[in-house]
Design a protein around this motif. Structure first.
Motif, PDB file in Angstrom:
ATOM      1  N   GLU A 112       0.799  -1.223   0.000  1.00  0.00           N
ATOM      2  CA  GLU A 112       0.000   0.000   0.000  1.00  0.00           C
ATOM      3  C   GLU A 112       0.835   1.277   0.000  1.00  0.00           C
ATOM      4  O   GLU A 112       0.315   2.352  -0.295  1.00  0.00           O
ATOM      5  CB  GLU A 112      -0.930  -0.015   1.219  1.00  0.00           C
ATOM      6  CG  GLU A 112      -1.969  -1.127   1.127  1.00  0.00           C
ATOM      7  CD  GLU A 112      -2.427  -1.638   2.477  1.00  0.00           C
ATOM      8  OE1 GLU A 112      -3.617  -1.946   2.618  1.00  0.00           O
ATOM      9  OE2 GLU A 112      -1.582  -1.744   3.387  1.00  0.00           O
ATOM     10  N   THR A 142      -6.630   5.000   0.551  1.00  0.00           N
ATOM     11  CA  THR A 142      -6.214   4.083   1.612  1.00  0.00           C
ATOM     12  C   THR A 142      -5.071   4.699   2.409  1.00  0.00           C
ATOM     13  O   THR A 142      -5.029   4.610   3.634  1.00  0.00           O
ATOM     14  CB  THR A 142      -5.763   2.742   1.012  1.00  0.00           C
ATOM     15  OG1 THR A 142      -6.828   2.196   0.245  1.00  0.00           O
ATOM     16  CG2 THR A 142      -5.351   1.761   2.093  1.00  0.00           C
ATOM     17  N   LYS A 329      -6.420   2.640   7.329  1.00  0.00           N
ATOM     18  CA  LYS A 329      -7.006   1.571   6.513  1.00  0.00           C
ATOM     19  C   LYS A 329      -5.941   0.623   5.968  1.00  0.00           C
ATOM     20  O   LYS A 329      -6.202  -0.126   5.044  1.00  0.00           O
ATOM     21  CB  LYS A 329      -7.801   2.196   5.360  1.00  0.00           C
ATOM     22  CG  LYS A 329      -8.881   1.282   4.796  1.00  0.00           C
ATOM     23  CD  LYS A 329      -9.806   2.035   3.871  1.00  0.00           C
ATOM     24  CE  LYS A 329     -10.955   1.138   3.433  1.00  0.00           C
ATOM     25  NZ  LYS A 329     -11.956   1.879   2.645  1.00  0.00           N
TER      26      LYS A 329
END
Length: 365
Positions: A112, A142, A329
């Motif tokens: 991520e 995110t 997240k």
């Protein structure tokens, strides 16, 4: 009156005049609504990005995800191959959509905190040479990472791919040269950087590409060709009941974007919001998750300052002081997120930093 500032990536804080625009009722069959509001919005979406008549736009009821699903379900034919390159929850969601629709697809999932770069995409295309459609997220909320769609667009020149960009959290707040990047479908939502309220998404697409979607959709409600065709023939008429109050609020929000100076001016304000936020939070001992060179001005992730950091208590304390933020997240580190977009300004972030300092028992200056 506001109960608090929404420092989130959408829904977000809206201006009093955008909220006031929803006080009037509108008839979905009326010319004043369809031609005077909906059709104007469709044209304005093209105008603010410098697009000519080779592009078109279509509005669709529901959240932004509805519009992403509508594009994937309408644009990817059974004989096609969709490649999704993901570095967060919203790229992953495109994979979920493809699976639900039974599309022929592959998904490349990155950490991520890593960008979807040209090298990553080119490597994926070598692994999946039968790819016909490439989909990626521009700003992945995110984490707040910005993916270099300019670099990717240049790298895929000559591959004859249909390029699908989820610009949910970036359109209207970050300049995007849609035509120059040869983007075929760009998707966003009313309640993001245009600063409207939730209720519909929209798709900006090459006219030839949306025409080629005829007969492909696996869904009645999410058929973007039929929705677009109805709006073209009916001068702004929606196939099914439209969210009239939300549409009128978006019409006002577009006016306010122009009054501010357009996308470039709004981008500058968001950048200033982000800069004040990061500088202030770092003074208080917080560290941003992402390095500056991959960070968008849309939303900023911060690492917990200590192992026993009590985010729920921190959240409630900020809420009592008039600010609402987001939990984290990502899986690899405990974080929380603060959005920089909406009807919020540098002075709001100065106040936010002051309140964080008060909660933490520190001084900002």
């Amino acid at each position: 009156m506001r109960n608090y500032l929404l420092l989130t990536p959408g829904p977000l804080s809206t201006s009093p005049s955008v909220r006031e625009a929803m006080l009037q009722d509108w008839c979905t069959w009326d010319k004043d609504y369809n031609e005077g509001i909906v059709s104007v919005i469709r044209q304005e979406l093209l105008r603010i990005t410098g697009l000519d008549n080779s592009y078109t736009s279509v509005l669709l009821q529901g959240s932004g995800t509805y519009s992403v699903e509508a594009v994937l379900g309408s644009a990817v034919k059974p004989e096609d191959k969709l490649l999704i390159v993901s570095n967060g929850a919203y790229g992953k969601r495109m994979g979920d959509i493809a699976r639900y629709h039974g599309l022929n697809y592959a998904i490349i999932s990155l950490k991520e905190t890593l960008q979807v770069t040209a090298d990553v995409v080119l490597k994926a295309l070598v692994e999946h040479p039968d790819t016909t459609h490439l989909a990626m997220v521009h700003c992945e909320t995110t984490t707040g990472i910005i993916n270099p769609i300019e670099e990717v667009a240049k790298a895929i020149e000559g591959h004859e791919l249909t390029f699908i960009v989820d610009a949910m959290s970036s359109f209207g707040g970050i300049p995007i040269d849609i035509d120059g990047l040869n983007i075929d479908f760009l998707i966003s939502s009313a309640n993001k950087c245009i600063q409207g309220v939730p209720g519909f998404g929209f798709i900006i697409a090459k006219r030839t590409k949306i025409e080629s979607c005829k007969g492909t959709s696996r869904s009645l409600s999410l058929d973007i060709y039929d929705q677009w065709n109805e709006m073209e023939k009916g001068h702004g008429k929606w196939r099914f009941t439209s969210p009239t109050h939300v549409v009128r609020a978006f019409f006002q929000a577009l006016k306010e974007l122009n009054d501010e100076g357009g996308i470039a001016a709004r981008h500058q304000r968001y950048r200033e919001n982000h800069s004040i936020l990061v500088e202030g939070m770092e003074r208080l001992g917080f560290k941003a998750l992402l390095p500056a060179d991959v960070q968008s001005p849309i939303i900023t992730s911060f690492l917990y300052p200590e192992k026993d950091f009590d985010f729920p208590a921190f959240y409630e304390a900020l809420k009592q002081r008039g600010f609402v933020i987001y939990p984290g997240k990502i899986s690899e580190a405990p974080t929380f997120r603060i959005g920089n977009i909406g009807d919020v300004f540098p002075e709001d972030f100065e106040r936010l930093v002051d309140q964080v300092a008060a909660i933490r028992g520190n001084k900002t200056r």
